[in-house]
Write an enzyme that holds these catalytic residues in place. Structure first.
Site, PDB file in Angstrom:
ATOM      1  CE  LYS A   1      -2.614   3.248   2.555  1.00 47.58           C
ATOM      2  NZ  LYS A   1      -1.964   4.295   1.759  1.00 47.58           N
TER       3      LYS A   1
ATOM      4  CB  THR B   1       6.686   7.479  16.613  1.00 46.31           C
ATOM      5  OG1 THR B   1       8.036   7.582  16.130  1.00 46.31           O
ATOM      6  CG2 THR B   1       6.678   6.651  17.884  1.00 46.31           C
TER       7      THR B   1
ATOM      8  CD  GLU C   1      13.490   4.090   7.802  1.00 46.30           C
ATOM      9  OE1 GLU C   1      14.376   4.966   7.733  1.00 46.30           O
ATOM     10  OE2 GLU C   1      13.147   3.402   6.827  1.00 46.30           O
TER      11      GLU C   1
ATOM     12  CB  CYS D   1      12.302   9.296   8.741  1.00 42.26           C
ATOM     13  SG  CYS D   1      13.069   8.151   7.584  1.00 42.26           S
TER      14      CYS D   1
ATOM     15  CD  GLU E   1       9.782  12.771  12.193  1.00 36.88           C
ATOM     16  OE1 GLU E   1      10.721  12.309  11.516  1.00 36.88           O
ATOM     17  OE2 GLU E   1       8.765  12.099  12.486  1.00 36.88           O
TER      18      GLU E   1
END
Length: 499
Positions: free
Chosen positions: A186, A241, A261, A295, A392
């Protein structure tokens, strides 16, 4: 270039799902229209897959794996097919790069480089298919031997992100196929084009029907159905996350294996003895590549106090040469942000940082920019507890903190919940190696930034995820170990004795 864009806008490219060996639309005919972030016009149309589409894809993968045609095929034959796909990617680099630039807004030359690196990953995985092996024990006594078989784990779901569409998928898909797995992919609903093109290449290369299935759609229902399905044995997910936590919760149903990841808040640690010109360039690259939507972005600068002012000034001066603009302009290094939501998030974080007491070195001012273009921004006087130092941002925003000595630098580097990457700039190799050992990160660069090789694994520590992709560890990630105990000759002892 304007004429080309007008043609694309007038006739946006249409893509199809690849399910059970066939190229098909969504069963109910629904579509997703993707607008170019840089131009605000529809450039791609994908199938909007529903639950019935993803169920068909999962069933096709399950049946193909259980049949064993691909799972037990000679590794050399799998290698040949993967090499064929690598060649197709290279032959179509211009088309694929155009699709990615339209959908992501990354500069066209950057897209081309990423496509070619993706091809090299398929080539590496092809070689790994030939070398995958188990082990044996011939030291278990005169009548015992054992084999340790490495087998494909089964049906793998791969949920890929929008920031490096073909590249990140190519860090996973060819390795899963090389191991003998069947796969359901996906891609992101924002950047599905190049992933769906892979379906065409796999079909043309002769991949057995059902071994790989690629379908576009939203996280719910498509991604969620992959996570929830008892017919899926493993999920490889790349993303935030927060979503990673939901993947972990969903995996409890059938105890899926996960390779995750996730987010990052990676430090660039700059010591006073560094090559300042190289460090300035590397820090800017690590912070701003792909518009900071990366990332492993080096979004935290930790610089030794004695050079901090000079280093910040040099950064600001060099940023003047970093052109923000249309990704089809060869001079542009920074394109548009992926969508309005992400743009607003970046803008909000800059405002939060200034409110918390950070000082604006450069950037942050949207005057003169139209649409989703955000200028590279540097915030100094940042404290470790600030949100901009912990969370982030996923945009071209660099936060600056200072340190007095190595111990403080390492403490600051490890002061977040993340551990995906780190960058170290120093001419003292002992210092660099010491920091490499003590900074908690899955990847560390010394006096370089973002150099990548198919041979080397990637992955994170702490809340940046688990598992490893690429390299020989990448193919092993998609396997299970099975031990076979073998007795030779007659059994001289009986557990049930004669009366």
């Amino acid at each position: 270039m304007l004429d080309m864009l007008n043609k694309i806008v007038a006739n946006p490219k249409r893509f199809k799902n690849y399910i059970a060996g066939e190229l098909r639309d969504a069963q109910d005919g629904s579509v997703i229209e993707r607008e170019s972030p840089a131009h605000g016009a529809v450039v791609s149309i994908y199938p909007q897959s529903s639950t019935s589409d993803v169920e068909a894809a999962i069933e096709a993968a399950r049946q193909s794996f259980d049949a064993g045609e691909w799972a037990f095929r000679y590794g050399g034959e799998r290698a040949t097919l993967l090499s064929t796909v690598a060649q197709m990617i290279r032959e179509n680099v211009e088309e694929l790069a155009l699709i990615e630039t339209l959908e992501t807004s990354k500069p066209l030359t950057v897209s081309s480089g990423e496509i070619l690196f993706a091809a090299s990953l398929w080539d590496y995985a092809a070689g790994a298919a030939r070398t995958l092996h188990g082990d044996s024990h011939n030291n278990l006594g005169p009548q015992m031997m054992a084999m340790i078989l490495r087998e494909p784990i089964g049906v793998v779901g791969i949920i890929a992100p929008w920031n490096f569409p073909l590249l990140i998928l190519s860090e996973r898909l060819p390795f899963a196929l090389a191991a003998g797995c069947s796969v359901v992919v996906k891609p992101s609903e924002f950047t599905s084009g190049t992933s769906l093109k892979l379906g065409e290449y796999l079909k043309a290369a002769g991949l057995p029907a059902g071994v790989c299935n690629i379908l576009a759609g939203y996280g719910d229902p498509v991604g969620q159905a992959i996570l929830d399905s008892d017919k899926v044995d493993m999920v490889a997910f790349t993303g935030s996350t927060g979503v990673g936590r939901r993947a972990i919760a969903a995996s409890a149903g059938n105890i899926k294996k996960l390779s995750l990841e996730l987010g990052g808040k990676s430090p660039s640690v700059v010591f006073a003895d560094c090559d300042m010109n190289a460090a300035v360039d590397g820090v800017l690259k690590a912070a701003n590549v792909n518009m900071g939507e990366c990332c492993i972005a080096g979004s935290r600068l930790l610089v030794e106090e004695s050079i901090a002012d000079a280093f910040n000034q040099r950064l600001a001066e060099r940023l003047k040469d970093l052109k923000v603009g249309d990704p089809f302009d060869p001079a542009s290094r920074i394109g548009a942000i992926i969508n309005q939501r992400q743009f607003d998030q970046i803008k909000s974080y800059v405002a939060v940082g200034i409110h918390e007491g950070a000082s604006l070195v450069c950037g942050g001012d949207l005057t003169g920019y139209e649409g989703l273009f955000f200028p590279p921004t540097i915030l100094a006087d940042v404290r470790p507890e600030m949100r901009i130092a912990q969370e982030e941002i996923f945009g071209p925003v660099l936060t600056v903190m200072t340190f007095k000595d190595r111990d403080e630098a390492i403490k600051l580097a490890n002061s977040t919940d993340y551990g995906l990457a780190a960058y170290i700039w120093t001419n003292d190799i002992s210092n660099a190696l010491f920091c490499s050992r003590h900074i908690q990160a899955g990847r560390v660069w010394i006096n370089s930034a973002l150099d990548g090789f198919p041979e080397l694994p990637l992955g994170g520590f702490k809340r940046s995820g688990n598992g490893r992709e690429t390299g020989r560890y990448g193919i092993e990630e998609y396997t299970e170990l099975k031990t076979v105990h073998m007795h030779m000759g007659l059994q001289s002892e009986r557990w049930v004795t004669d009366v």
